[in-house]
Design a protein around this motif. Sequence first.
Motif, PDB file in Angstrom:
ATOM      1  N   THR A  21       0.718  -1.251   0.064  1.00 53.23           N
ATOM      2  CA  THR A  21       0.203  -0.131  -0.034  1.00 53.23           C
ATOM      3  C   THR A  21       0.913   1.390   0.135  1.00 53.23           C
ATOM      4  O   THR A  21       0.518   2.134  -0.664  1.00 53.23           O
ATOM      5  N   THR A  22       1.950   1.115   0.793  1.00 52.77           N
ATOM      6  CA  THR A  22       2.832   2.421   0.721  1.00 52.77           C
ATOM      7  C   THR A  22       3.403   2.683  -0.691  1.00 52.77           C
ATOM      8  O   THR A  22       3.502   3.879  -0.992  1.00 52.77           O
ATOM      9  N   GLU A  25       0.442   3.944  -3.088  1.00 44.15           N
ATOM     10  CA  GLU A  25       0.093   5.199  -2.890  1.00 44.15           C
ATOM     11  C   GLU A  25       1.260   6.595  -3.451  1.00 44.15           C
ATOM     12  O   GLU A  25       1.018   7.427  -4.021  1.00 44.15           O
ATOM     13  N   VAL A  28       1.119   6.068  -7.541  1.00 45.14           N
ATOM     14  CA  VAL A  28       0.058   7.163  -7.814  1.00 45.14           C
ATOM     15  C   VAL A  28       0.381   8.454  -7.987  1.00 45.14           C
ATOM     16  O   VAL A  28       0.077   9.228  -8.867  1.00 45.14           O
ATOM     17  N   GLN A  29       1.235   9.146  -6.975  1.00 45.65           N
ATOM     18  CA  GLN A  29       1.403  10.526  -7.169  1.00 45.65           C
ATOM     19  C   GLN A  29       2.853  10.586  -8.061  1.00 45.65           C
ATOM     20  O   GLN A  29       2.829  11.563  -8.662  1.00 45.65           O
ATOM     21  N   LYS A  36      -4.820   4.337 -10.931  1.00 44.70           N
ATOM     22  CA  LYS A  36      -5.927   4.163  -9.805  1.00 44.70           C
ATOM     23  C   LYS A  36      -5.525   3.012  -8.801  1.00 44.70           C
ATOM     24  O   LYS A  36      -4.939   1.866  -9.381  1.00 44.70           O
ATOM     25  N   HIS A  37      -5.420   3.284  -7.554  1.00 44.37           N
ATOM     26  CA  HIS A  37      -4.892   2.247  -6.607  1.00 44.37           C
ATOM     27  C   HIS A  37      -6.019   1.582  -6.083  1.00 44.37           C
ATOM     28  O   HIS A  37      -6.801   1.906  -5.564  1.00 44.37           O
ATOM     29  N   ASN A  39      -7.098  -1.238  -3.588  1.00 47.78           N
ATOM     30  CA  ASN A  39      -6.650  -2.128  -2.291  1.00 47.78           C
ATOM     31  C   ASN A  39      -7.584  -3.212  -2.446  1.00 47.78           C
ATOM     32  O   ASN A  39      -8.682  -3.103  -1.994  1.00 47.78           O
ATOM     33  N   ASP A  83      -3.393  -3.973  -5.630  1.00 46.64           N
ATOM     34  CA  ASP A  83      -2.551  -4.177  -4.454  1.00 46.64           C
ATOM     35  C   ASP A  83      -3.226  -5.284  -3.622  1.00 46.64           C
ATOM     36  O   ASP A  83      -4.224  -5.144  -3.117  1.00 46.64           O
TER      37      ASP A  83
END
Length: 178
Positions: A21-22, A25, A28-29, A36-37, A39, A83
């Motif tokens: 997840t880290t 995220e 994405v930036q 699009k993330h 989870n 993810d």
Amino acid sequence: MSSSRKAPVIVITGTPGTGKTTHAELLVQESPVPLKHINVGEMVKEKGLYEAFDEEWQSYTVDEDKLLDELEPLASEGGIILDWHTCDIFPERWADLVVVLRCNHTKLWDRLEKRGYPLKKIQENNEAEIMDVVIEEARSSYAQEIVVELQSEGTEDLESNVARIVQWIEAWKKDNGG
Ligand code: DAT
């Protein structure tokens, strides 16, 4: 398959706590194309894509058919990061890149303890990391050249891994007429 998409499908997998997840995220930036993330674990919970909740293991038994139906249109469109701690249920044609995150097992144990997992769940995941469960699953499910194994122990790893994936996306764009 990738040529019909405007943006790739990137699978980020690894034992729970390895940093999926880290990474997603930050990616994405930093991505040069909109991503699009997703989870997957959260999606399973929110959309009720499970058969049962196992109290003993504190985990959901996923309804795989429902999950795949939910994800299919998103995967066809592209521009997503999947993810999840497992990757062999996704059809091979979905993935353009499969990133498998790895972490030293003592560090992983600390991360999972902080997360408040029950002891047996910490043990199970720790053992899976030591036994290479996720990397072997990825290697047996996808073409070798799209599977990348990356260490995820500190912030420097996070930054260099994301920079590497960004470079891969730049190359994907060129190859796919972007
Ligand atoms: P996962 O999504 O694989 O379960 P996570 O992204 O939630 O894992 O990370 C678990 C914890 O570990 C969280 O507190 C962030 C930390 N972490 C993970 N990878 C890291 C890294 N490469 N550098 C620093 N911290 C990291």
